[in-house]
Each structure stands twice: as structure tokens, then as C-alpha cells.
Write a protein that holds these residues in place. Structure first.
Motif, PDB file in Angstrom:
ATOM      1  N   GLN A   1       0.839  -1.198   0.000  1.00  9.97           N
ATOM      2  CA  GLN A   1       0.000   0.000   0.000  1.00  9.97           C
ATOM      3  C   GLN A   1       0.875   1.249   0.000  1.00  9.97           C
ATOM      4  O   GLN A   1       1.363   1.673   1.047  1.00  9.97           O
ATOM      5  N   PRO A   2       1.130   1.860  -1.171  1.00  8.21           N
ATOM      6  CA  PRO A   2       1.990   3.048  -1.223  1.00  8.21           C
ATOM      7  C   PRO A   2       1.445   4.176  -0.345  1.00  8.21           C
ATOM      8  O   PRO A   2       0.230   4.339  -0.204  1.00  8.21           O
ATOM      9  N   VAL A   3       2.353   4.954   0.225  1.00 10.63           N
ATOM     10  CA  VAL A   3       1.949   6.050   1.106  1.00 10.63           C
ATOM     11  C   VAL A   3       2.549   7.359   0.606  1.00 10.63           C
ATOM     12  O   VAL A   3       3.623   7.386   0.006  1.00 10.63           O
ATOM     13  N   GLU A   4       1.819   8.432   0.857  1.00  6.93           N
ATOM     14  CA  GLU A   4       2.311   9.770   0.523  1.00  6.93           C
ATOM     15  C   GLU A   4       3.262  10.298   1.587  1.00  6.93           C
ATOM     16  O   GLU A   4       4.251  10.948   1.276  1.00  6.93           O
ATOM     17  N   SER A   5       2.958  10.031   2.856  1.00  5.80           N
ATOM     18  CA  SER A   5       3.796  10.568   3.925  1.00  5.80           C
ATOM     19  C   SER A   5       3.566   9.801   5.211  1.00  5.80           C
ATOM     20  O   SER A   5       2.534   9.167   5.412  1.00  5.80           O
TER      21      SER A   5
END
Length: 287
Positions: free
Chosen positions: A214-218
Motif C-alpha cells: 500500500q503506497p503512502v504519501e507521507s
């Protein structure tokens, strides 16, 4: 940031001070430095002023302070440097640190309740109260006073250039001229979390909050009340932030950089932060 109640106050007539003036502060605002030295020297029974020329002399001055209470005249980076040195010498528990903020990067000092004016800050050193606060300590013995963020806000390149050019406006001017005259070069693709969503695993007290798929922005972590850290993960997809409270936070995955207070670190593949409750003390105005 968690605070621990304390009744320790300071006396302007009996305190022995070691005033360590960061060299960046002397170059940035010599007048504020002079005012701070005058107020501290006039108000304390004994104030020794040290003017180190660099980080090594800064560290030696703190190490040789004896029974004197350390006062740092400088910006956020100088404060973090002092806390780091005292932590690594295992002397934070018995040391109340004071700060007179001078310089450009002062957002951390402001958030900690330190007065921004040289006179007000120096008077708080003399007559203030020690406030014990939580500290984030990582597995490389680094410390975080305020907050950390992945990826670092503002960009790694800009942060590094700003640090190198601090107190040297001629250097920033030369760089600006070079960038203006040099022909534009095609950009190169680099593997950097700042370029887009990052694939990271975030674990809080041993439980997985978000995994690599699950890619994350920050990701942001900051000391909070009750001896825990406040963790916020913002997914790359349009979804609500994931929130947690934890004493231990581990981030791992692709190489990533992070901003801890005023400093950018990395790249690293994994890093663990642990909350140390009431680990350090800072002098603030008495309420």
C-alpha cells in the motif's frame, strides 16, 4: 509533545551558567547575541561565555561544563545538537538545558514555548522553570525533539543547500548565478521517495499499520502525551489517514530519507524510534 510536571525553578542570584554561542548565530545576528550575553552576565551570579568555532568545540564546551547549567544561544539545529550530545553522554536526566533563540530556523524553539526575543528568552533562562518532555530516540542514537516526517517536507536538495549556505549569503548568490547562466540539462529519473508515493512498512508496537503493498504519501511521528508517539500515515490513494499511538515505531522498505526536526537524514532501509518519557528538560518562562 508530552510534558512532565516539575517544580524545579532557577535563581538568578545563585545559578552558574555556561553560555555556548553557536557560530551560526554570531554570523546571523550579532546584535541579538550581544544582548543575550549582556542580560545573562548581568543577571547570573556566574556566567561563563564560550564562543566555539565549530561542532567539535561546541561538543567540548558542553562536555567540560562541570556543574554549570548549559545555555545555548542559537537556532533549532544548535538546540538539537546540544540535546544529542547530552543524550549520547547519558547526561540528559540531570541536565536542564536553556535556549536563547537566534538565527533563521526557530520553528521548533517557538513550538517548545521558548520566547523569541533575546531579552525575554535570557530572562526566562534566569528565572524560568524546567519543563521535562518526551524524546524520540532512534536505533542509531539520534534524537527527535519535535517531529519527524517521511519524505522530508521541503525537499532533500533544498534542505541540504540551505544548511550549507547558512550564514554565507555570498555562496547562495554564486549558486543562483550559476543556475541562471548554466544551460538547462534534461532531468534524470531517480529512485527517491520524494518523487512520488513510497512503499514502506510502518509498524507500531510490533503491529503493522501499513505494509509494502500500500503506497503512502507521507509518514509523520511526534512525541505526544502519556509517553507515546502520535503516528499518522497518509495513503497514496484517496483514503483517510491512518492514526496510531505507540511507544515504538519502525519504518522499513525502499531506501528513504526523513526530516527529524531541522535535519534531513538517510537514505536508510529501516529505522526504529522509541519514546523516552520525560527524558530531557528545557527552561521556559514560569507560569
Amino acid at each position: 509533545m508530552a510534558e512532565v510536571a516539575t517544580s524545579r525553578t532557577f535563581s538568578a542570584t545563585s545559578d552558574q551558567l555556561l553560555v555556548v554561542v553557536d557560530p551560526v548565530a554570531r554570523r546571523a545576528d550579532g546584535e541579538s547575541v550581544r544582548i543575550a550575553k549582556d542580560v545573562l552576565s548581568a543577571g547570573a551570579a556566574g556566567a561563563k561565555v564560550c564562543l566555539p568555532d565549530g561542532p567539535e568545540e561546541f561538543a567540548r564546551a558542553l562536555a567540560r561544563r562541570g556543574s554549570r547549567r548549559p545555555v545555548v544561544v542559537g537556532d533549532d539545529r544548535a538546540l538539537v545538537r546540544a540535546v544529542t550530545l547530552l543524550h549520547r553522554r547519558r547526561e540528559l536526566a540531570d541536565c536542564a538545558l536553556s535556549l536563547v533563540p537566534v538565527g533563521g530556523a526557530l520553528s521548533l524553539a517557538r513550538s517548545l514555548g521558548v520566547p523569541m526575543g533575546a531579552v525575554a528568552a535570557a530572562r526566562a533562562v534566569l528565572d524560568g522553570t524546567e519543563r521535562r518532555m518526551d524524546l524520540l530516540v532512534d536505533d542509531s542514537d539520534g534524537v527527535v525533539l519535535g517531529a519527524l516526517r517521511i519524505p522530508p517536507a521541503g525537499g532533500v536538495t533544498r534542505a541540504r543547500e540551505g544548511a550549507e549556505g547558512a550564514g554565507r549569503p555570498w555562496l547562495r548568490t554564486c549558486r543562483s548565478l550559476i543556475h541562471t547562466l548554466a544551460p538547462a540539462r534534461p532531468s534524470r529519473a531517480v529512485s527517491d521517495p520524494e518523487a512520488g508515493p513510497a512503499q514502506l512498512r510502518v509498524e507500531v508496537d510490533g503491529a503493522t499499520l501499513v505494509d509494502l503493498h500500500q503506497p503512502v504519501e507521507s509518514v509523520s511521528v511526534a512525541p505526544d502525551a502519556s509517553g507515546t508517539a502520535r503516528v499518522e500515515v497518509r495513503p497514496a490513494a484517496e483514503a483517510a489517514p491512518l492514526l496510531a499511538q505507540a511507544r515504538t515505531v519502525t519504518v522499513s522498505g525502499a531506501h528513504f530519507r526523513y526530516r527529524a526536526d531541522a535535519t534531513v537524514s538517510g537514505p536508510v532501509r529501516t529505522r526504529t524510534w522509541v519514546v523516552r518519557e520525560g527524558a530531557w528538560g528545557l527552561t521556559v518562562p514560569a507560569r
